[in-house]
Write a protein that holds these residues in place. Structure first.
Motif, PDB file in Angstrom:
ATOM      1  N   GLY A  74       0.818  -1.207   0.000  1.00  0.00           N
ATOM      2  CA  GLY A  74       0.000   0.000   0.000  1.00  0.00           C
ATOM      3  C   GLY A  74       0.853   1.258   0.000  1.00  0.00           C
ATOM      4  O   GLY A  74       0.537   2.235  -0.694  1.00  0.00           O
ATOM      5  N   GLU A  75       1.950   1.238   0.754  1.00  0.00           N
ATOM      6  CA  GLU A  75       2.842   2.397   0.754  1.00  0.00           C
ATOM      7  C   GLU A  75       3.521   2.564  -0.598  1.00  0.00           C
ATOM      8  O   GLU A  75       3.700   3.689  -1.082  1.00  0.00           O
ATOM      9  CB  GLU A  75       3.888   2.254   1.865  1.00  0.00           C
ATOM     10  N   LEU A  76       3.867   1.449  -1.244  1.00  0.00           N
ATOM     11  CA  LEU A  76       4.438   1.542  -2.592  1.00  0.00           C
ATOM     12  C   LEU A  76       3.423   2.125  -3.580  1.00  0.00           C
ATOM     13  O   LEU A  76       3.789   2.904  -4.472  1.00  0.00           O
ATOM     14  CB  LEU A  76       4.906   0.161  -3.059  1.00  0.00           C
ATOM     15  N   MET A  77       2.151   1.735  -3.429  1.00  0.00           N
ATOM     16  CA  MET A  77       1.117   2.335  -4.283  1.00  0.00           C
ATOM     17  C   MET A  77       0.999   3.829  -4.025  1.00  0.00           C
ATOM     18  O   MET A  77       0.821   4.626  -4.956  1.00  0.00           O
ATOM     19  CB  MET A  77      -0.230   1.656  -4.035  1.00  0.00           C
ATOM     20  N   ALA A  78       1.085   4.228  -2.747  1.00  0.00           N
ATOM     21  CA  ALA A  78       1.004   5.651  -2.410  1.00  0.00           C
ATOM     22  C   ALA A  78       2.177   6.410  -3.028  1.00  0.00           C
ATOM     23  O   ALA A  78       2.018   7.537  -3.520  1.00  0.00           O
ATOM     24  CB  ALA A  78       0.983   5.831  -0.894  1.00  0.00           C
ATOM     25  N   ILE A  79       3.361   5.800  -3.009  1.00  0.00           N
ATOM     26  CA  ILE A  79       4.527   6.426  -3.632  1.00  0.00           C
ATOM     27  C   ILE A  79       4.308   6.538  -5.139  1.00  0.00           C
ATOM     28  O   ILE A  79       4.585   7.583  -5.748  1.00  0.00           O
ATOM     29  CB  ILE A  79       5.800   5.622  -3.323  1.00  0.00           C
ATOM     30  N   TRP A  80       3.802   5.462  -5.756  1.00  0.00           N
ATOM     31  CA  TRP A  80       3.512   5.496  -7.200  1.00  0.00           C
ATOM     32  C   TRP A  80       2.551   6.633  -7.510  1.00  0.00           C
ATOM     33  O   TRP A  80       2.742   7.394  -8.460  1.00  0.00           O
ATOM     34  CB  TRP A  80       2.915   4.161  -7.636  1.00  0.00           C
ATOM     35  N   LEU A  81       1.512   6.761  -6.691  1.00  0.00           N
ATOM     36  CA  LEU A  81       0.512   7.795  -6.920  1.00  0.00           C
ATOM     37  C   LEU A  81       1.135   9.180  -6.831  1.00  0.00           C
ATOM     38  O   LEU A  81       0.917  10.034  -7.706  1.00  0.00           O
ATOM     39  CB  LEU A  81      -0.619   7.642  -5.892  1.00  0.00           C
ATOM     40  N   ARG A  82       1.928   9.418  -5.792  1.00  0.00           N
ATOM     41  CA  ARG A  82       2.521  10.740  -5.621  1.00  0.00           C
ATOM     42  C   ARG A  82       3.519  11.058  -6.721  1.00  0.00           C
ATOM     43  O   ARG A  82       3.646  12.216  -7.136  1.00  0.00           O
ATOM     44  CB  ARG A  82       3.176  10.824  -4.243  1.00  0.00           C
ATOM     45  N   ARG A  83       4.188  10.034  -7.247  1.00  0.00           N
ATOM     46  CA  ARG A  83       5.127  10.260  -8.341  1.00  0.00           C
ATOM     47  C   ARG A  83       4.430  10.721  -9.617  1.00  0.00           C
ATOM     48  O   ARG A  83       5.042  11.382 -10.456  1.00  0.00           O
ATOM     49  CB  ARG A  83       5.911   8.976  -8.629  1.00  0.00           C
ATOM     50  N   HIS A  84       3.156  10.358  -9.752  1.00  0.00           N
ATOM     51  CA  HIS A  84       2.455  10.663 -10.995  1.00  0.00           C
ATOM     52  C   HIS A  84       1.466  11.817 -10.852  1.00  0.00           C
ATOM     53  O   HIS A  84       0.708  12.090 -11.792  1.00  0.00           O
ATOM     54  CB  HIS A  84       1.737   9.400 -11.505  1.00  0.00           C
ATOM     55  N   LEU A  85       1.501  12.502  -9.729  1.00  0.00           N
ATOM     56  CA  LEU A  85       0.676  13.696  -9.592  1.00  0.00           C
ATOM     57  C   LEU A  85       1.211  14.787 -10.521  1.00  0.00           C
ATOM     58  O   LEU A  85       2.406  14.863 -10.781  1.00  0.00           O
ATOM     59  CB  LEU A  85       0.688  14.193  -8.142  1.00  0.00           C
ATOM     60  N   PRO A  86       0.349  15.632 -11.037  1.00  0.00           N
ATOM     61  CA  PRO A  86       0.811  16.697 -11.927  1.00  0.00           C
ATOM     62  C   PRO A  86       1.800  17.618 -11.218  1.00  0.00           C
ATOM     63  O   PRO A  86       1.663  17.891 -10.017  1.00  0.00           O
ATOM     64  CB  PRO A  86      -0.473  17.437 -12.313  1.00  0.00           C
ATOM     65  N   ASP A  87       2.799  18.076 -11.969  1.00  0.00           N
ATOM     66  CA  ASP A  87       3.789  18.994 -11.401  1.00  0.00           C
ATOM     67  C   ASP A  87       3.193  20.365 -11.119  1.00  0.00           C
ATOM     68  O   ASP A  87       3.544  21.025 -10.135  1.00  0.00           O
ATOM     69  CB  ASP A  87       4.975  19.154 -12.363  1.00  0.00           C
ATOM     70  N   ASP A  88       2.292  20.785 -11.981  1.00  0.00           N
ATOM     71  CA  ASP A  88       1.683  22.104 -11.814  1.00  0.00           C
ATOM     72  C   ASP A  88       0.615  22.042 -10.732  1.00  0.00           C
ATOM     73  O   ASP A  88      -0.101  21.042 -10.609  1.00  0.00           O
ATOM     74  CB  ASP A  88       1.055  22.578 -13.114  1.00  0.00           C
ATOM     75  N   PRO A  89       0.490  23.100  -9.946  1.00  0.00           N
ATOM     76  CA  PRO A  89      -0.602  23.118  -8.952  1.00  0.00           C
ATOM     77  C   PRO A  89      -1.948  23.063  -9.642  1.00  0.00           C
ATOM     78  O   PRO A  89      -2.092  23.398 -10.814  1.00  0.00           O
ATOM     79  CB  PRO A  89      -0.387  24.466  -8.229  1.00  0.00           C
TER      80      PRO A  89
END
Length: 261
Positions: free
Chosen positions: A131-146
Motif C-alpha cells: 500500500g505504501e508503494l502504491m502511495a509512492i507510485w501515486l505521488r510520483r504521478h501527480l501533476p507537477d503544476d498546482p
C-alpha cells in the motif's frame, strides 16, 4: 495495524449497482485502478469521463458515484483513514498513458491480491508495505503544476457536496442548504446540473437513499429507527420514500439482501 482490503468494483456493488452509482461517501479512502472499459464518475464536485488506465484517488468522506459500462473492470484498494500511508489530501484523477507506469501499478495490485488471497503469516504487514508503494507510485504521478483555480460554480458545488456528506441524515432540505451557502435554490440547482449532470435535490436524495438502503441491507435495526436516524418524520414517510425510488418496501429490500437459507 489497520487492514487494507483489495476488491473489484463489482464487489463494491454486489448488493446492486446503486451501491456505486448513487451519490454517496465512504469511511475509507479509495485508490481505484481501471484496466478495462469506460464509465462516468462524480468526484470533486464534477462529472468526469473515466476509462482504461485511469487512476482515481478519493479520500474518505468525499461525495462520489461511479457508473461503469457493462464490460468495465477495475480494482479498488480500501484504505482506512487511520492507516499510516503517505497519501494525497485531495481527490485525484490520473490518465496514465505511459506503459511502464501502467505495468508498475498493475504489478502492485497483483502482488497485493496474492498476499490477500494467500493470507500467509505477516500478510497484513506485506499488504501495508505494498500500500505504501502504491502511495509512492501515486505521488510520483501527480501533476507537477498546482491544481488550476476552481471556478465559482465548482467551488459552490463542492461546498454543497461537503454539506450533503455531513448533513444528509437530518431534515435539512436542499433549500436550507442553498440558504446556508448564500444562494437561491434555483441557482444551486442550475449550477449542480451544469457541473454534475444532477440537480441539487437529486444529489441530496441519492445520498439519503444510499444511506437508507445500506442500513437496511447491512443491519437489523428496525425500520422506524432507521427512519428516525435519517431525519424522516415518520416510518410511514420513510417507507413511501423507499417505495418511490426502488418500487419496493423497506422490508422487501431487507429480505432480498439476505442469503437464501
Amino acid at each position: 495495524m489497520d487492514d487494507l482490503r483489495l476488491v473489484t468494483l463489482a464487489q463494491l456493488s454486489k448488493a446492486g449497482a446503486w451501491q456505486l452509482e448513487l451519490a454517496h461517501d465512504r469511511a475509507e479512502h479509495l485508490l481505484i485502478w481501471i484496466t478495462r472499459g469506460q464509465g462516468v464518475a462524480l468526484i470533486d464536485g464534477a462529472r468526469r469521463g473515466i476509462g482504461t488506465h485511469n487512476t482515481l484517488f478519493i479520500p474518505a468522506r468525499n461525495l462520489m458515484a461511479i457508473e461503469m459500462m457493462r464490460n468495465g473492470f477495475g480494482q479498488a484498494l480500501l484504505i482506512p483513514d487511520t492507516a499510516a500511508l503517505t497519501l494525497p489530501r485531495m481527490v485525484q484523477h490520473l490518465r496514465i498513458r505511459d506503459v511502464t507506469a501502467q505495468n508498475e501499478l498493475t504489478v502492485l495490485f497483483e502482488a497485493m491480491g496474492r498476499e490477500q488471497n494467500a493470507a500467509r503469516p505477516l500478510h497484513h504487514s506485506a499488504m501495508h508495505a505494498y500500500g505504501e508503494l502504491m502511495a509512492i507510485w501515486l505521488r510520483r504521478h501527480l501533476p507537477d503544476d498546482p491544481a488550476p483555480q476552481q471556478s465559482a460554480a465548482r467551488r459552490l458545488v463542492m461546498a454543497y457536496c461537503e454539506r450533503i456528506v455531513h448533513d444528509h441524515a437530518n431534515s435539512t432540505s436542499m433549500a436550507d442548504h442553498a440558504e446556508a451557502l448564500g444562494v437561491t435554490p434555483t441557482h444551486l440547482t442550475r449550477v449542480c446540473r451544469a457541473e454534475t449532470g444532477r440537480t441539487a435535490a437529486a444529489l441530496l436524495t441519492e445520498r439519503q437513499l444510499h444511506a437508507a438502503q445500506q442500513l437496511l441491507i447491512s443491519t437489523d435495526v428496525p425500520v422506524q429507527d432507521i427512519a428516525r436516524h435519517l431525519g424522516f418524520g415518520s416510518a410511514a414517510y420513510f417507507t413511501r420514500f423507499i417505495q418511490q425510488h426502488t418500487q419496493k418496501t423497506p422490508t422487501a429490500l431487507r429480505r432480498m439482501a439476505k442469503p437464501a437459507a
